[in-house]
Design an enzyme around this catalytic site. Structure first.
Site, PDB file in Angstrom:
ATOM      1  CG  HIS A   1      -2.063   0.952   1.441  1.00 50.93           C
ATOM      2  ND1 HIS A   1      -1.504   2.231   1.835  1.00 50.93           N
ATOM      3  CD2 HIS A   1      -3.311   0.723   1.379  1.00 50.93           C
ATOM      4  CE1 HIS A   1      -2.913   2.869   1.907  1.00 50.93           C
ATOM      5  NE2 HIS A   1      -3.837   1.921   1.467  1.00 50.93           N
TER       6      HIS A   1
ATOM      7  CG  ASP B   1      -0.089  -2.341   6.724  1.00 47.87           C
ATOM      8  OD1 ASP B   1      -0.874  -2.400   7.123  1.00 47.87           O
ATOM      9  OD2 ASP B   1      -0.214  -1.808   5.360  1.00 47.87           O
TER      10      ASP B   1
ATOM     11  CD  GLN C   1      -7.618  -5.155   3.450  1.00 43.80           C
ATOM     12  OE1 GLN C   1      -8.488  -5.405   3.631  1.00 43.80           O
ATOM     13  NE2 GLN C   1      -7.337  -3.826   3.222  1.00 43.80           N
TER      14      GLN C   1
ATOM     15  CE  LYS D   1      -8.206  -0.375   5.669  1.00 34.01           C
ATOM     16  NZ  LYS D   1      -7.164  -0.349   4.833  1.00 34.01           N
TER      17      LYS D   1
ATOM     18  CB  CYS E   1      -3.579   3.275  -1.540  1.00 29.20           C
ATOM     19  SG  CYS E   1      -4.746   4.395  -1.127  1.00 29.20           S
TER      20      CYS E   1
HETATM   21  C1  PLP Z   1      -6.118   0.483   4.753  1.00 27.37           C
HETATM   22  C2  PLP Z   1      -4.744   0.075   4.616  1.00 27.37           C
HETATM   23  C3  PLP Z   1      -3.598   0.758   4.929  1.00 27.37           C
HETATM   24  C4  PLP Z   1      -3.826   2.616   5.395  1.00 27.37           C
HETATM   25  O1  PLP Z   1      -4.485   2.321   6.438  1.00 27.37           O
HETATM   26  P1  PLP Z   1      -5.176   3.936   7.071  1.00 27.37           P
HETATM   27  O2  PLP Z   1      -6.218   3.809   8.000  1.00 27.37           O
HETATM   28  O3  PLP Z   1      -5.445   4.851   5.871  1.00 27.37           O
HETATM   29  O4  PLP Z   1      -4.069   4.578   7.657  1.00 27.37           O
HETATM   30  C5  PLP Z   1      -2.433   0.368   4.839  1.00 27.37           C
HETATM   31  N1  PLP Z   1      -2.155  -0.950   4.358  1.00 27.37           N
HETATM   32  C6  PLP Z   1      -3.222  -1.790   4.167  1.00 27.37           C
HETATM   33  C7  PLP Z   1      -2.736  -3.091   3.660  1.00 27.37           C
HETATM   34  C8  PLP Z   1      -4.188  -1.173   4.317  1.00 27.37           C
HETATM   35  O5  PLP Z   1      -5.387  -2.101   3.818  1.00 27.37           O
END
Ligand code: PLP
Length: 404
Positions: free
Chosen positions: A121, A198, A201, A224, A362
């Protein structure tokens, strides 16, 4: 077994109509919907104990502080972190990643190497590029194949004693790929590199265990996982959080301030400058409680059922191509139809009440890899149904007729 009809009653928004049609919400990878339980917690905060936390002697401040720290404990337990102060409450994944990227500015030297996966992302690319510009470190990319899987043999070759950091998402938001993070972490540690995963997701689909993974940093966004926007987590191992300098200066993050010198507060406060999103943090904890009451095993197996059903139904459509075809993926389907622009498809689906996301998600480098401008992405949550998938598939067929 998950009782989806009962669960749907927890989400008031699922009753609304869009353009005169029942809402079909398939944009869960961008943000999840909020159950009444969490909405109630938010209302309760503002109705009954809205106050600034920490240092307050009055009752409201103490109640708010207790609830905020209880939320931290819920999050700690959920992710099985060894210590509560390893959980830094942030405004979300982007904020969390920036805390780490900024902190490493003082730990890297010219020529050090940072590895990032090709599946990232933008929020997991740009902060590292900025870090490289500041430090002279070099960013290298772990490539992927046509199925959307990372090339682990190339990863092996990229790793060396120059590698100081490895960044990878747990699950790709654009393709749904579940990355082999255990192996990524293990191999990075063998060369002495730190790893940030990260988990934005992954968090709505699987429960990650910080101690079992032995990961150095893990980030998520509350919105999320059925929580509010503007709240999230940075998990960091205590030893790493102690090494990193603070990200922002301000109130709350200090031990002692004089004009000559300031000493920083202990963890987690060192990274929590200023008044935080108090209500958001409390609601974040409530959202994890809600999802745990349903059960992550149940959620995962039901979503896999939706993924298999949706994949089979969509592939019946002639000219439809799915991007991200690894067997190891979660309930995200990114697709295109020959000769149809994703934006046009998304707009017609919206007229039919179906919310999908279109564009590069993104993750422009992934789109460049496939040489496409973007995709249509349908992402399923545990409150979605097979009937809704049928509506999507019918909608795609209708749109194709209109656009041909
Ligand atoms: C949604 C997402 C982000 C960004 O999250 P924010 O809430 O916009 O800071 C980063 N990485 C992944 C894999 C995502 O799905």
């Amino acid at each position: 077994m998950l009782d989806v009809l009962k669960i749907r009653k927890d989400f008031p928004i699922l009753n609304r109509e869009v353009n005169g049609k029942p809402l079909v919400y398939f944009d869960n990878a961008a943000t999840s919907q909020t159950p009444q339980h969490v909405i109630d917690v938010i209302v309760d905060y503002y109705q009954n104990y809205n106050a600034n936390i920490h240092r307050g002697v009055h009752t409201l401040s103490q109640e708010a502080t207790d609830k905020y720290e209880q939320a931290r404990a819920i999050i700690q337990k959920h992710f099985n972190a060894a210590k509560a102060h390893e959980i830094i409450l942030t405004s979300g994944t982007t904020h969390s990643i920036n805390i780490v990227a900024n902190g490493f500015s003082s730990l890297l030297e010219k020529g050090d190497e940072i590895l990032v996966s090709a599946l990232e992302h933008h929020s997991n690319i740009v902060p590292w590029q900025m870090l490289c510009e500041r430090t002279g470190a070099i960013l290298k990319v772990i490539p992927m194949n046509q199925e959307g899987e990372l090339l682990m043999d190339v990863y092996d070759e990229l790793l060396s004693d120059k590698t100081k950091l490895v960044f990878c998402n747990h699950i790709s938001n654009a393709l749904g790929t579940i990355n082999p993070i255990e192996e990524i972490i293990d191999k990075a540690h063998k060369v002495g590199a730190a790893v940030l995963i990260d988990g934005a997701q992954a968090a709505p689909h699987v429960k990650a265990d910080m101690q079992a993974l032995d990961v150095d940093f893990y980030t998520i966004s509350a919105h999320k996982v059925c929580g509010p926007t503007g709240a999230g987590m940075l998990y960091g191992k205590e030893e790493w959080l102690n090494k990193l300098p603070p990200y922002q200066g301000g109130g709350e993050m200090i031990a002692e301030v004089t004009f000559e010198k300031t000493t920083y507060a202990d963890l987690p406060h060192k990274f929590e400058a200023g008044t935080p999103n108090i209500c958001g943090g409390i609601a974040f904890g409530a959202a994890l409680d809600y999802m745990n009451a349903i059960g992550f095993d149940e959620i995962e197996s039901y979503e896999n059922e939706l993924l298999a059903y949706g994949t089979a139904k969509l592939l019946e459509i002639e000219g439809l191509k799915i991007y991200g075809t690894t067997a190891n993926k979660t309930s995200v389907i990114s697709f295109n139809i020959e000769g149809v622009h994703p934006y046009d498809m998304g707009s017609i689906l919206d007229k039919l009440g179906v919310a999908v996301r279109t564009g590069h998600h993104c993750a422009q480098p992934i789109m460049d890899f496939f040489k496409i401008p973007g995709t249509v992405r349908a992402s399923f949550s545990f409150y979605n149904t097979k009937e809704e998938i049928d509506t999507l598939v019918d909608g795609v067929r209708t749109a194709m007729k209109m656009l041909s």
